[in-house]
Design a protein around this motif. Structure first.
Motif, short mmCIF file in Angstrom:
data_model
loop_
_atom_site.label_atom_id
_atom_site.label_comp_id
_atom_site.label_asym_id
_atom_site.label_seq_id
_atom_site.Cartn_x
_atom_site.Cartn_y
_atom_site.Cartn_z
N TYR A 1 0.87 -1.19 0.09
CA TYR A 1 0.10 -0.01 -0.04
C TYR A 1 0.81 1.36 0.02
O TYR A 1 0.58 2.35 -0.75
CB TYR A 1 -1.14 -0.11 1.18
N LEU A 2 1.88 1.36 0.64
CA LEU A 2 2.87 2.50 0.74
C LEU A 2 3.25 2.68 -0.79
O LEU A 2 3.42 3.63 -1.14
CB LEU A 2 3.98 2.31 1.67
N ASN A 3 3.51 1.73 -1.53
CA ASN A 3 3.70 1.78 -2.95
C ASN A 3 2.83 1.95 -3.94
O ASN A 3 2.86 1.63 -5.21
CB ASN A 3 4.75 0.47 -3.26
N LYS A 4 1.58 2.14 -3.27
CA LYS A 4 0.30 2.58 -4.17
C LYS A 4 -0.06 1.26 -5.02
O LYS A 4 -0.56 1.46 -5.96
CB LYS A 4 0.53 3.73 -5.01
N GLN B 1 -1.48 8.85 7.87
CA GLN B 1 -1.32 7.82 8.75
C GLN B 1 -2.69 7.08 8.53
O GLN B 1 -3.81 7.64 8.72
CB GLN B 1 -0.93 8.12 10.15
N PHE B 2 -2.46 5.63 8.24
CA PHE B 2 -3.59 4.86 7.75
C PHE B 2 -3.24 3.56 8.68
O PHE B 2 -2.18 3.17 8.77
CB PHE B 2 -3.83 4.68 6.40
N LYS C 1 7.07 6.86 5.30
CA LYS C 1 7.43 5.39 4.93
C LYS C 1 7.56 4.48 5.66
O LYS C 1 8.59 3.78 5.51
CB LYS C 1 8.56 5.62 3.54
N ILE C 2 6.94 4.42 6.52
CA ILE C 2 7.00 3.62 7.87
C ILE C 2 5.75 2.78 7.91
O ILE C 2 4.48 2.93 7.71
CB ILE C 2 7.06 4.33 9.08
N VAL C 3 6.32 1.48 8.20
CA VAL C 3 5.01 0.11 8.35
C VAL C 3 5.47 -0.18 9.83
O VAL C 3 6.44 -0.59 9.96
CB VAL C 3 4.89 -0.79 7.50
N SER D 1 6.32 6.51 15.04
CA SER D 1 6.56 7.18 13.82
C SER D 1 7.17 8.55 13.91
O SER D 1 8.04 8.85 13.36
CB SER D 1 5.21 7.19 13.21
N GLU D 2 6.66 9.24 15.03
CA GLU D 2 7.10 10.63 15.12
C GLU D 2 8.87 10.76 15.52
O GLU D 2 9.62 11.62 15.06
CB GLU D 2 6.50 11.36 16.22
#
Length: 165
Positions: free
Chosen positions: A77-80, A121-122, A139-141, A162-163
């Motif tokens: 999903y990060l890579n669409k 963020q999702f 770009k974090i999972v 993430s922050e």
């Protein structure tokens, strides 16, 4: 639709029934293996919960996988929807599911099985506390496997991690 929101597991199960009928004899497990699991080169087989009576997959809660394999879904999903040059999920589907709009529940949006926490963020939020948290800006999972939610503020925890990265 578009006026009132109420999340219901039955809606997702109904989508599974529709998919099962559209597959004309192929089951959802085989379809998922061919179109997601094999192209993503998952390391382990997924485990589906099945309704005993009709042998239908529980599409509202029933797929189990390892952390590394869930992380691959987050990366997809990060890579669409693209995996190593091959479009596995239509880019417009990913874009729509990851558009933060009209918060419907505790300042979260919801579309196509993804919860929007913010514009960047999702999260895929599993039945018993499994999460695929994604931050599109960084770009974090982040994957969380668990059995219970334990009233812990997981979203706040993921956002904090993430922050800091």
């Amino acid at each position: 639709p578009g006026e009132k929101f109420k999340y219901q597991n039955g809606d997702t199960q109904l989508l599974g029934l529709i998919l099962q009928r559209a597959l004309k004899g192929k089951n959802i497990t085989d379809y998922c293996n061919e179109n997601i699991w094999e192209p993503l080169q998952m390391e382990n087989d997924a485990m589906w919960n099945i309704f005993d009576k009709d042998k239908l997959e529980k599409t509202f809660c029933g797929i189990g996988a390892t952390a590394i394999d869930y992380a691959k879904i987050g990366r997809l999903y990060l890579n669409k929807g693209n995996w190593n040059g091959k479009q596995l999920v239509p880019e417009v589907w990913v874009k729509d599911s990851w558009t933060y709009k009209n918060p419907v529940y505790k300042q979260r949006s919801y579309c196509y099985q993804w919860w929007g926490e913010s514009d960047t963020q999702f999260v895929a939020d599993g039945h018993n506390g499994q999460y695929i948290f994604t931050d599109t800006k960084k770009k974090i999972v982040i994957i969380r496997l668990g059995y219970t939610r334990d009233n812990f503020a997981w979203m706040r925890h993921f956002k904090s991690i993430s922050e800091r990265l």
